[in-house]
Scaffold this motif. Sequence first.
Motif, PDB file in Angstrom:
ATOM      1  N   ASN A 142     -11.853  -0.184   0.865  1.00  0.00           N
ATOM      2  CA  ASN A 142     -10.803  -1.097   1.305  1.00  0.00           C
ATOM      3  C   ASN A 142     -10.923  -1.337   2.803  1.00  0.00           C
ATOM      4  O   ASN A 142     -10.569  -0.489   3.606  1.00  0.00           O
ATOM      5  CB  ASN A 142      -9.426  -0.504   0.972  1.00  0.00           C
ATOM      6  CG  ASN A 142      -8.280  -1.264   1.611  1.00  0.00           C
ATOM      7  OD1 ASN A 142      -7.498  -0.723   2.390  1.00  0.00           O
ATOM      8  ND2 ASN A 142      -8.181  -2.538   1.316  1.00  0.00           N
ATOM      9  N   HIS A 158      -9.753  -3.027   6.264  1.00  0.00           N
ATOM     10  CA  HIS A 158      -8.434  -3.457   6.737  1.00  0.00           C
ATOM     11  C   HIS A 158      -8.475  -3.915   8.189  1.00  0.00           C
ATOM     12  O   HIS A 158      -8.884  -3.172   9.070  1.00  0.00           O
ATOM     13  CB  HIS A 158      -7.427  -2.314   6.569  1.00  0.00           C
ATOM     14  CG  HIS A 158      -6.047  -2.659   7.023  1.00  0.00           C
ATOM     15  ND1 HIS A 158      -5.311  -3.679   6.461  1.00  0.00           N
ATOM     16  CD2 HIS A 158      -5.268  -2.151   8.004  1.00  0.00           C
ATOM     17  CE1 HIS A 158      -4.141  -3.768   7.072  1.00  0.00           C
ATOM     18  NE2 HIS A 158      -4.098  -2.847   8.018  1.00  0.00           N
ATOM     19  N   PHE A 181      -8.442  -3.480  -2.774  1.00  0.00           N
ATOM     20  CA  PHE A 181      -9.185  -2.238  -2.926  1.00  0.00           C
ATOM     21  C   PHE A 181     -10.307  -2.605  -3.897  1.00  0.00           C
ATOM     22  O   PHE A 181     -10.056  -2.843  -5.077  1.00  0.00           O
ATOM     23  CB  PHE A 181      -8.306  -1.125  -3.520  1.00  0.00           C
ATOM     24  CG  PHE A 181      -7.629  -0.312  -2.463  1.00  0.00           C
ATOM     25  CD1 PHE A 181      -6.520  -0.803  -1.801  1.00  0.00           C
ATOM     26  CD2 PHE A 181      -8.125   0.936  -2.107  1.00  0.00           C
ATOM     27  CE1 PHE A 181      -5.903  -0.062  -0.804  1.00  0.00           C
ATOM     28  CE2 PHE A 181      -7.513   1.689  -1.111  1.00  0.00           C
ATOM     29  CZ  PHE A 181      -6.404   1.185  -0.459  1.00  0.00           C
ATOM     30  N   LYS A 222      -2.194   9.735   0.155  1.00  0.00           N
ATOM     31  CA  LYS A 222      -2.354   8.329   0.530  1.00  0.00           C
ATOM     32  C   LYS A 222      -2.735   7.440  -0.652  1.00  0.00           C
ATOM     33  O   LYS A 222      -3.382   7.883  -1.598  1.00  0.00           O
ATOM     34  CB  LYS A 222      -3.470   8.197   1.582  1.00  0.00           C
ATOM     35  CG  LYS A 222      -3.251   9.004   2.860  1.00  0.00           C
ATOM     36  CD  LYS A 222      -2.151   8.459   3.714  1.00  0.00           C
ATOM     37  CE  LYS A 222      -2.555   7.158   4.408  1.00  0.00           C
ATOM     38  NZ  LYS A 222      -1.417   6.595   5.153  1.00  0.00           N
ATOM     39  N   SER A 223      -2.359   6.193  -0.542  1.00  0.00           N
ATOM     40  CA  SER A 223      -2.840   5.112  -1.428  1.00  0.00           C
ATOM     41  C   SER A 223      -2.819   5.438  -2.913  1.00  0.00           C
ATOM     42  O   SER A 223      -3.814   5.261  -3.594  1.00  0.00           O
ATOM     43  CB  SER A 223      -4.290   4.726  -1.059  1.00  0.00           C
ATOM     44  OG  SER A 223      -4.408   4.409   0.280  1.00  0.00           O
ATOM     45  N   THR A 251     -12.379   5.670  -1.252  1.00  0.00           N
ATOM     46  CA  THR A 251     -11.924   6.670  -2.222  1.00  0.00           C
ATOM     47  C   THR A 251     -13.145   7.164  -2.987  1.00  0.00           C
ATOM     48  O   THR A 251     -14.057   6.402  -3.291  1.00  0.00           O
ATOM     49  CB  THR A 251     -10.854   6.137  -3.203  1.00  0.00           C
ATOM     50  OG1 THR A 251     -11.457   5.238  -4.126  1.00  0.00           O
ATOM     51  CG2 THR A 251      -9.720   5.428  -2.481  1.00  0.00           C
ATOM     52  N   ASN A 305       0.887  -1.162   0.000  1.00  0.00           N
ATOM     53  CA  ASN A 305       0.000   0.000   0.000  1.00  0.00           C
ATOM     54  C   ASN A 305       0.924   1.210   0.000  1.00  0.00           C
ATOM     55  O   ASN A 305       1.672   1.415   0.946  1.00  0.00           O
ATOM     56  CB  ASN A 305      -0.905  -0.041   1.233  1.00  0.00           C
ATOM     57  CG  ASN A 305      -1.734   1.217   1.353  1.00  0.00           C
ATOM     58  OD1 ASN A 305      -1.661   1.922   2.342  1.00  0.00           O
ATOM     59  ND2 ASN A 305      -2.502   1.517   0.320  1.00  0.00           N
ATOM     60  N   GLN A 347     -10.624   7.794   5.743  1.00  0.00           N
ATOM     61  CA  GLN A 347     -10.704   6.482   6.351  1.00  0.00           C
ATOM     62  C   GLN A 347     -11.345   6.543   7.719  1.00  0.00           C
ATOM     63  O   GLN A 347     -11.140   7.482   8.484  1.00  0.00           O
ATOM     64  CB  GLN A 347      -9.334   5.810   6.399  1.00  0.00           C
ATOM     65  CG  GLN A 347      -8.363   6.417   7.378  1.00  0.00           C
ATOM     66  CD  GLN A 347      -6.961   5.884   7.155  1.00  0.00           C
ATOM     67  OE1 GLN A 347      -6.535   5.662   6.022  1.00  0.00           O
ATOM     68  NE2 GLN A 347      -6.235   5.678   8.237  1.00  0.00           N
ATOM     69  N   ASN A 372      -1.314   0.587  -5.074  1.00  0.00           N
ATOM     70  CA  ASN A 372      -1.590  -0.578  -4.236  1.00  0.00           C
ATOM     71  C   ASN A 372      -1.364  -1.836  -5.041  1.00  0.00           C
ATOM     72  O   ASN A 372      -1.514  -1.843  -6.249  1.00  0.00           O
ATOM     73  CB  ASN A 372      -3.035  -0.550  -3.744  1.00  0.00           C
ATOM     74  CG  ASN A 372      -3.295   0.687  -2.939  1.00  0.00           C
ATOM     75  OD1 ASN A 372      -2.601   0.952  -1.968  1.00  0.00           O
ATOM     76  ND2 ASN A 372      -4.267   1.476  -3.364  1.00  0.00           N
ATOM     77  N   ASP A 416       2.010   5.331  -0.658  1.00  0.00           N
ATOM     78  CA  ASP A 416       1.637   6.746  -0.671  1.00  0.00           C
ATOM     79  C   ASP A 416       2.656   7.517  -1.521  1.00  0.00           C
ATOM     80  O   ASP A 416       3.697   6.991  -1.867  1.00  0.00           O
ATOM     81  CB  ASP A 416       1.667   7.331   0.747  1.00  0.00           C
ATOM     82  CG  ASP A 416       0.797   6.537   1.716  1.00  0.00           C
ATOM     83  OD1 ASP A 416      -0.145   5.873   1.250  1.00  0.00           O
ATOM     84  OD2 ASP A 416       1.078   6.588   2.923  1.00  0.00           O
ATOM     85  N   GLU A 432      -9.783  10.660  -0.609  1.00  0.00           N
ATOM     86  CA  GLU A 432     -10.101   9.536   0.263  1.00  0.00           C
ATOM     87  C   GLU A 432     -10.229   9.961   1.709  1.00  0.00           C
ATOM     88  O   GLU A 432      -9.692  10.984   2.130  1.00  0.00           O
ATOM     89  CB  GLU A 432      -9.061   8.422   0.100  1.00  0.00           C
ATOM     90  CG  GLU A 432      -7.856   8.523   0.999  1.00  0.00           C
ATOM     91  CD  GLU A 432      -6.987   7.252   0.963  1.00  0.00           C
ATOM     92  OE1 GLU A 432      -6.775   6.682  -0.124  1.00  0.00           O
ATOM     93  OE2 GLU A 432      -6.518   6.853   2.032  1.00  0.00           O
ATOM     94  N   ILE A 480     -11.245   2.283   4.327  1.00  0.00           N
ATOM     95  CA  ILE A 480     -10.796   3.378   3.471  1.00  0.00           C
ATOM     96  C   ILE A 480     -11.780   3.529   2.309  1.00  0.00           C
ATOM     97  O   ILE A 480     -12.148   2.549   1.664  1.00  0.00           O
ATOM     98  CB  ILE A 480      -9.378   3.097   2.922  1.00  0.00           C
ATOM     99  CG1 ILE A 480      -8.402   2.939   4.093  1.00  0.00           C
ATOM    100  CG2 ILE A 480      -8.930   4.207   1.977  1.00  0.00           C
ATOM    101  CD1 ILE A 480      -6.994   2.563   3.683  1.00  0.00           C
TER     102      ILE A 480
END
Length: 457
Positions: A347, A349, A384, A242-243, A441, A192, A308, A246, A194, A306, A439
Amino acid sequence: MRPVRKLHSLFIVSLFVLVQSACSNDGGRIPAKVTFTEHVAPVLYANCAICHRPGGSAHFSLVTYQQAKSYSASLAYVVRERIMPPWPADPHYTEFVGQRIMSEHDIRILEKWVEDGMQEGPEDKLPPLPDYPRGSLIGTPDMRIAVAPYSLPANSSDKFLLVKVPYELPRDTYAALIEFWAGDNNIVHHVNGDMVKYEFDKKADVFAGERIIDMVEDSTIKQAFEKLGLPNDDGTYPVLQKSVVNYLPGVFGQKYPAGIGGYFLPRKGAFLLNDLHYGFTKNAVTDTSYINIFFAKTPPDRPVQEFQLGTLGVAPVEPDLVIQPNTTKKVLSRYTIPIDISVLTVNPHMHLLGKSFKAYALKPDGDTIRLISIPRWDFNWQYFYTFKKMVKIPKGSTIVAEGLYDNTRQNMNNPFSPPQLVKDQNGSMRATDEMFQFIVTYLPYKEGDEQISLETK
Ligand code: HEC
């Protein structure tokens, strides 16, 4: 070996299978005599060989008659129990792009082949092996950046690394898509990543500092960031997006329709691969993976955003994620969105004690919008998930994520025996600490978004 051992909550499994077979369309009749070359090979090539082939992410191939025959007993079992192909999300709750769901017809083909005594069939009926992509699953990248090579000694166990992949370009530019390409996809489990965006004048040398940090050995994220040389020269921190990249074995990088997604790539930057996870390896290997970048001519029209829920997110985990030994625990996290949004991907987690996960949105009018349900959590397959069409969630809706954890001996993945107190350590990535995150998006909603298909390749 894990997936099979894991699946002993048979009650949930059989319920799931019943519903599944009742609804799937059966795609044709089952032949009186099933053979490998005529019937089984096409099923394996379509559903399994992307991972189970030489150079694929699974440690054994299922492309020749002999290979399939030697795994025949477990083949029928793993497909019937829907352990393979790996797709933890319940397709009856919500459907996603690229979902790996076998039809009842294909499952029966494999079962009947075993019942019929695993005949090979006429050699000239064997279809050619599909042409699997090399170097990229998308096309020819405009730029390839090598990730620092990492050597694993023979018999090394799981490694969780934090890796910096710095770059410098002649000028600021834009990327349509950023893809991670696993050098040895047999040992690279997931990534994952960034993007660290430097302002040109604030960082003299993006290449200074270490490239790879073993997160189990290092104590805090802040110390790790300093060792990697991430801060600006004046000690402040650059923007972290972020992200942006992935990876999981067998998963395509998501390319969105024109106008959606894309990234600003500053002249000086770095990719920060959180949680680059190398699995167990019997032989010593050195892995070199790549980041492939596909440039875009224009700035991102509608850049993906995004948020989370849960650990380190916009809404806390309720109650605190502290899981006493020999107990199960339910948690949730909820967040009311201030604007209309169009959801692209979700996503979920959790780590090894995760048991199940569900997320949905409650609209102000009381209706529910389903997002995702994972009846049997599987730490190894944390996709994702991309919706087939964007999902509109109106402002004032509350997004709710619910998780169940199992810290008993019955949980085959429990990292401790006997079970120990396990908790959220502020987002520590160690698999033996827990996390609860969801997460999302999204794009700010625009009229007509819910009609736009995301199934373009
Ligand atoms: C997305 C990649 C992927 C796909 C697609 C996939 N597998 Fe797997 N499979 C794996 C991985 C990874 C493992 C774990 C073992 C390993 O590391 O090789 C595994 C394990 C297995 C196992 C062994 C379970 C055990 O006891 O260890 C069987 C049998 C199996 N797969 C069959 C299949 C069949 C049949 C299909 C197609 C219907 C399929 N797989 C599709 C990746 C995949």
